[in-house]
Design an enzyme around this catalytic site. Structure first.
Site, PDB file in Angstrom:
ATOM      1  N   SER A  38      26.300  37.822  37.521  1.00 43.35           N
ATOM      2  CA  SER A  38      27.458  37.038  37.975  1.00 43.35           C
ATOM      3  C   SER A  38      28.730  37.869  38.122  1.00 43.35           C
ATOM      4  O   SER A  38      29.671  37.428  38.768  1.00 43.35           O
ATOM      5  CB  SER A  38      27.721  35.859  37.035  1.00 43.35           C
ATOM      6  OG  SER A  38      28.236  36.309  35.802  1.00 43.35           O
ATOM      7  N   LYS A 104      33.465  36.673  32.451  1.00 43.95           N
ATOM      8  CA  LYS A 104      34.073  36.126  33.674  1.00 43.95           C
ATOM      9  C   LYS A 104      35.468  36.707  33.862  1.00 43.95           C
ATOM     10  O   LYS A 104      36.022  37.350  32.991  1.00 43.95           O
ATOM     11  CB  LYS A 104      34.173  34.592  33.604  1.00 43.95           C
ATOM     12  CG  LYS A 104      32.851  33.890  33.405  1.00 43.95           C
ATOM     13  CD  LYS A 104      31.923  34.063  34.575  1.00 43.95           C
ATOM     14  CE  LYS A 104      30.560  33.477  34.270  1.00 43.95           C
ATOM     15  NZ  LYS A 104      29.564  33.877  35.216  1.00 43.95           N
TER      16      LYS A 104
END
Length: 181
Positions: A38, A104
Site C-alpha cells: 500500500s 500510511k
C-alpha cells in the site's frame, strides 16, 4: 556458590536490558516492518523502518505528508496495555499475526475538507500535488470527507491498493503510534 552468583548476575542484567528495551519501545523508538504494497513506491513490502514514538507519547499532531504507523482498530479505545503488547519483544513471545498496524501518509488534519473526484485529491478546495503516489487513482472512486477534531485522515501511496481512511475511517490521534524517522 560462585556459579550461583554468576547466574544471578546474568539473569539480573538480562532483566534490566529487557525492561529498558520495553520502555524504549513503548515511549521513544520502535522498529516496524512494512506489510504489503500500500505504500509502494515509497516503501516496499517487508522493508524495515524505525518509528519515533514521541508523537504518540506526547500526543503531537503529525504534519501533512508524514508517514505514520496507525492502529487500524479505530472503533475501539486504545489502552496502555495496547502500547505494551505492540512491542516487538512481546509480539515475539505471543506470535500475534493479526494485521492491525498500517503504514500510511497523513493527508488531512482536523477541520480539513478532503474531496476525491475524477482521480484527483483536493484539500480545502486546492488540488494536492503528490509526487510520491504510485499511479493516478481510479477515476470511479470518489468521496468527500471532513476530518473531525482529534483525528487525522491517512492514505497509502499506492492509492488503488490501500486500506486507509477511505475504508476504515478517520484515525483518532491516540491510534497514531509514531512517525517514520
Amino acid at each position: 556458590m560462585k556459579v550461583f552468583r554468576k547466574i544471578r548476575s546474568w539473569v539480573g542484567s538480562l532483566a534490566i536490558a529487557y525492561i529498558l528495551s520495553l520502555l524504549i519501545g513503548i515511549f521513544l523508538l520502535q522498529p516496524y516492518r512494512v506489510d504489503g504494497h500500500s505504500m509502494d513506491p515509497t516503501l516496499r513490502d517487508s522493508q524495515r523502518l524505525f518509528v519515533s514514538k514521541l508523537s504518540h507519547t506526547f500526543s503531537y499532531m503529525p504534519d501533512y505528508g508524514d508517514i505514520v504507523i496507525i492502529d487500524s482498530r479505530v472503533n475501539r479505545d486504545r489502552t496502555f496495555m495496547d502500547d505494551v503488547m505492540e512491542n516487538p519483544l512481546i509480539q515475539l513471545l505471543t506470535r500475534d499475526e493479526d494485521r492491525i498496524y498500517y503504514v500510511k501518509r497523513v493527508i488531512g488534519k482536523p477541520g480539513d475538507m478532503l474531496e476525491l473526484t475524477g482521480g484527483q485529491l483536493y484539500r480545502n478546495g486546492e488540488r494536492l500535488e503528490e509526487s510520491y503516489i504510485k499511479e493516478e487513482m481510479n477515476a470511479f472512486v470518489g468521496g468527500i470527507w471532513e476530518v473531525p477534531e482529534g483525528h487525522v485522515f491517512v492514505m497509502g501511496d499506492n492509492r488503488n491498493h490501500s486500506d486507509d481512511s477511505r475504508s476504515i475511517g478517520y484515525i483518532p490521534l491516540n491510534h497514531v503510534l509514531g512517525k517514520k524517522l
